[in-house]
Design a protein around this motif. Structure first.
Motif, PDB file in Angstrom:
ATOM      1  N   VAL A   1       0.815  -1.215   0.000  1.00  0.00           N
ATOM      2  CA  VAL A   1       0.000   0.000   0.000  1.00  0.00           C
ATOM      3  C   VAL A   1       0.847   1.263   0.000  1.00  0.00           C
ATOM      4  CG1 VAL A   1      -0.217   0.193   2.515  1.00  0.00           C
ATOM      5  CG2 VAL A   1      -2.064   1.035   1.048  1.00  0.00           C
TER       6      VAL A   1
ATOM      7  N   GLY B   1      -3.506  -2.911  -2.812  1.00  0.00           N
ATOM      8  CA  GLY B   1      -2.569  -2.015  -2.158  1.00  0.00           C
ATOM      9  C   GLY B   1      -2.212  -0.788  -2.979  1.00  0.00           C
TER      10      GLY B   1
ATOM     11  N   GLY C   1      -3.465   2.865  -2.019  1.00  0.00           N
ATOM     12  CA  GLY C   1      -2.419   3.829  -1.700  1.00  0.00           C
ATOM     13  C   GLY C   1      -2.433   5.012  -2.647  1.00  0.00           C
TER      14      GLY C   1
END
Length: 505
Positions: A26, A148, A152
């Motif tokens: 992430v 992730g 992110g």
């Protein structure tokens, strides 16, 4: 455990796995944002990834000993609670040094989470539904690495970076509360075991040196750097000493005797290699899309989402097929699907449409939803229940190392093949060629100077070189994956056709 209690507990265990695996990827796309906000360079910011990976890689092999000493439930719940607290601390970090320190603690706490959730799921479900338990566990471990970068990237574009870590807090508290309330009376037997202090020390030395060398090798130009050479020597010598010690010690921290099981060995090899190739593609595809094709971090993540969605839908179906089919056949079909998706990517062009990226992702999703369920069924066949955490921990440890190798090898290969293709393209072109002259004249007609026009043409050449480099990697991935099919057939057919027969005897 049956009914709603079973499924709520299974969800909590799956979320525990999801959190841990999500945090391995992430932060990747958010490093420039994190480093900038904390007053550090992007190169320094990569320690946010490295510190977590090193600590996690060291703590995962300790899982078997911890769970035999303190019990699976207690070890898992404490690990999730510690992970939740350290996630909060990561979000509250005031500079890069404090963030790296908290990431080390977070990585160390996360070691028992993935093997612990797998072991508890297998203990909760009856033998006839082990395949379903593995399917649920596999879904979380496969979807999280894809989610992730997407999550992110979205947080970096639309919120502040600490929320990358804050999102773990409510999920972690829910997992701790459910698992402790539902499972505390189902604790596994414990026994006092001596601590393999020498094994732990050697493990810290060689894994730490190897992980740092892999993460920093590309930036330091690999073995032209004395720093990387020294780290590599420490890793090799430390590994040799650790291996000798673990094979001769009465109570090793890592149970290498598991390799005596034929199915464990010949399932673990293709699983590790397959995950390395898969993870390499997870790294290179969004990197190529963001740096060369003009996609934002959010959109690069969104285009990876279809494979995760398909994997979630396919995994329960794969679990049902395992009740009737030989798991080796399903594994071989999944590997063939992986190879097909990589081959389709090897046909991409610079002006590829969105669907040209989506279709291989859909096929990859089918492979993801089938492969890990089937290969785990083979790998854990015949492993006694008390040894399942140790077997799972060893497998995840090797998978973590393989992912580190894949990341470093993939990015190095990608850059070096780009340089090769750029040099090849440059030798075959000249500003005096008719096509080049025509392109320059068109740019001049748009008001561009000679320097600007030549810069634009050079950028196009670099883009083509990276395209060719990416296609090389996808092509190699396809053939490597096909090769792994042969390894699967070196294992025996699982004792029970498709039910993950880990409760042998």
């Amino acid at each position: 455990m049956q009914g709603g209690a079973l499924w709520v507990t299974a969800l909590a265990l799956a979320l525990g796995t999801f959190m841990q695996v999500l945090d391995t990827t992430v932060a990747n796309v958010s490093i420039p944002t994190i480093a900038g906000n904390l007053g550090a360079s992007t190169d320094q910011g990569t320690w946010v990834i490295t510190s977590f990976a090193v600590a996690n890689g060291i703590s995962v092999p300790l899982t078997g000993w911890l769970m035999m000493r303190f019990g699976i439930v207690r070890t898992f719940v404490v690990a999730v609670l510690a992970f939740t607290v350290t996630s909060l601390l990561c979000g509250l970090a005031w500079n890069l040094s404090s963030l790296v320190f908290f990431r080390v603690l977070q990585g160390a706490a996360s070691g028992p989470m993935v093997p612990g959730s797998q072991a508890l799921l297998l203990l909760l479900f009856p033998p006839a539904r082990k395949g379903l338990a593995l399917a649920l566990w596999s879904m979380t471990t496969l979807v999280a690495p894809i989610m992730g970068p997407m999550l992110g990237g979205w947080i970096s574009d639309n919120a502040t970076w600490p929320w990358i870590f804050y999102i773990n807090v409510p999920i972690g508290l829910f997992t701790v509360a459910v698992c402790w309330f539902q499972l505390r009376r189902r604790e596994t037997p414990t026994r006092k075991l001596p601590v393999d202090q020498v094994g732990i020390a050697l493990l810290v030395v060689w894994v730490g040196a190897l992980q740092i060398a892999l993460d920093k090798g590309k930036d330091e130009d690999w073995f032209s750097s004395p720093f990387i050479v020294v780290l590599s020597l420490i890793a090799v010598i430390g590994f040799a000493a650790w291996l000798i010690w673990e094979l001769t010690d009465k109570h090793p921290i890592v149970d290498l005797s598991l390799f005596k099981h034929r199915n464990f060995t010949f399932a673990l090899i293709p699983m590790t290699l397959g995950y390395a190739v898969f993870f390499g593609n997870v790294v290179i595809l969004p990197l190529w899309m963001q740096t060369q094709l003009g996609y934002t971090a959010t959109w690069a993540g969104l285009l990876a989402a279809p494979s995760g969605v398909v994997a979630v839908l396919v995994s329960p179906l794969a679990a049902r097929f395992l009740a009737k089919w030989d798991a080796r056949w399903l594994t071989a079909l999944a590997l063939a699907a992986f190879a097909g998706s990589y081959y389709m990517r090897a046909q991409l062009t610079a002006d590829a449409a969105v669907m040209d990226f989506v279709i291989p992702q859909l096929i990859q999703g089918i492979a993801m939803g089938t492969f890990f369920v089937a290969i785990l069924t083979i790998m854990l066949d015949g492993i006694e229940p008390p040894r399942v955490p140790a077997a799972s921990g060893l497998a995840i440890f090797l998978r973590t190392i393989a992912a580190s190798f894949a990341t470093s090898i993939t990015t190095t290969f990608w850059d070096r093949r780009e340089a090769f293709h750029q040099a090849h393209l440059a030798t075959g072109t000249s500003v005096y060629d008719a096509p080049m002259q025509e392109a320059l004249n068109q740019m001049h007609s748009l008001g561009m100077s000679d320097g600007a026009a030549l810069t634009a043409l050079n950028q196009q050449m670099v883009g083509q070189a990276y395209l060719l480099s990416s296609l090389d990697y996808f092509w190699i991935s396809s053939w490597l994956t096909l090769f792994m099919i042969a390894l699967v057939w070196l294992a025996r057919r699982p004792a029970t056709a498709g039910t993950a027969h880990v409760a042998a005897d």
